[in-house]
Scaffold this active site. Structure first.
Site: not given
Ligand code: PXP
Length: 237
Positions: A7, A10, A43, A45, A49, A70, A101, A151, A191
């Site tokens: 992901n 960030h 994601h 959003r 952001r 996402e 999330t 998931e 997550h």
């Molecule tokens: N899975 C989902 C559905 C999420 O919303 C996120 C965060 O965007 C992640 C995985 C990844 O989470 P993390 O950034 O804490 O690894």
């Protein structure tokens, strides 16, 4: 062997903090793929952001692996998904005030909405995953709604402080994963996963993909800062 979805939200968070062009999530995606990522997760959003519409469209064009978008189950996002055609959509709950999330979808309360969004995406040829709590009733409901994947939200496991709490969270994830596999739904998990806490979950054969973001981006900063400073020091000295 499980797959890794990286992901890159960030990377975009850092770019948006300055409203500039760097760091570029597209460059990060290419490097992540070259390093072995099996897919890239973003994601989009509603408040934009971090990831922007342009990022999503360009990622669709350049990725060699898999694009997992996402999104909240809302009309605006369904329209974009059907236009961009990611390989997979992971439906997540979204609240504007949240930092990230905060939990799985309330599948039971939003059954009708989810049913119509899942049908539209499936008809568009997109694989659909639902981000849910590791709860057998919710897994059953996701299956009934026609999701290809779930998931499992691993946030409670990641945040567990006591050993007993952690063991209960691991057990809930494992039971949900086994039940989903029996129903023939693919199982992803994510997550709050880190280099330390992912180890216990990797042992679960039913989990086919881990989606990890924050910890990988944080580590990239840590392991990369020395070289970055040395390069700038060379320039200014
Ligand atoms: N899975 C989902 C559905 C999420 O919303 C996120 C965060 O965007 C992640 C995985 C990844 O989470 P993390 O950034 O804490 O690894």
């Amino acid at each position: 062997m499980a797959r890794l979805g990286v992901n890159i939200d960030h990377i975009a968070t850092l770019r948006q903090a300055r409203g500039s062009h760097e760091p570029d999530p597209l460059a990060a995606a290419i490097l992540a793929e070259q390093a072995g990522a099996d897919g890239i997760v973003v994601h989009l959003r509603e408040d934009r952001r971090h990831i922007q519409d342009r990022d999503l469209r360009l990622l669709r064009q350049i990725l060699q692996t898999k694009l997992d978008m996402e999104m909240a189950p809302v009309d605006e996002m369904v329209k974009i998904a059907l236009d961009v055609r990611p390989d997979m959509v992971t439906l997540v709950p979204e609240r504007r005030e949240e930092k990230t999330t905060e939990g799985g979808l309330d599948v039971l309360a939003h059954r009708d909405r989810l049913q119509s969004v899942i049908s539209l995406l499936r008809d568009g040829g997109i694989v659909v995953s639902l981000f849910i709590e590791p709860d057998l009733e919710v897994v059953k409901a996701a299956h009934k709604l026609g999701a290809h994947y779930i998931e499992l939200h691993t946030g409670h496991y990641a945040n567990a402080r006591r050993a007993s709490e952690e063991a209960a969270a691991v057990d809930a994830i494992h039971q949900a994963a086994k039940f989903a596999a029996k129903l023939d739904i693919g199982v992803n998990a994510g997550h709050g996963l880190t280099y330390r806490n992912v180890r216990r979950l990797v042992a679960m054969k039913e989990i086919v993909e881990f989606n990890i973001g924050h910890s990988i981006v944080a580590r990239a900063v840590q392991v990369g800062i020395e070289r970055a400073v040395k390069e700038m020091k060379e320039l200014v000295k």
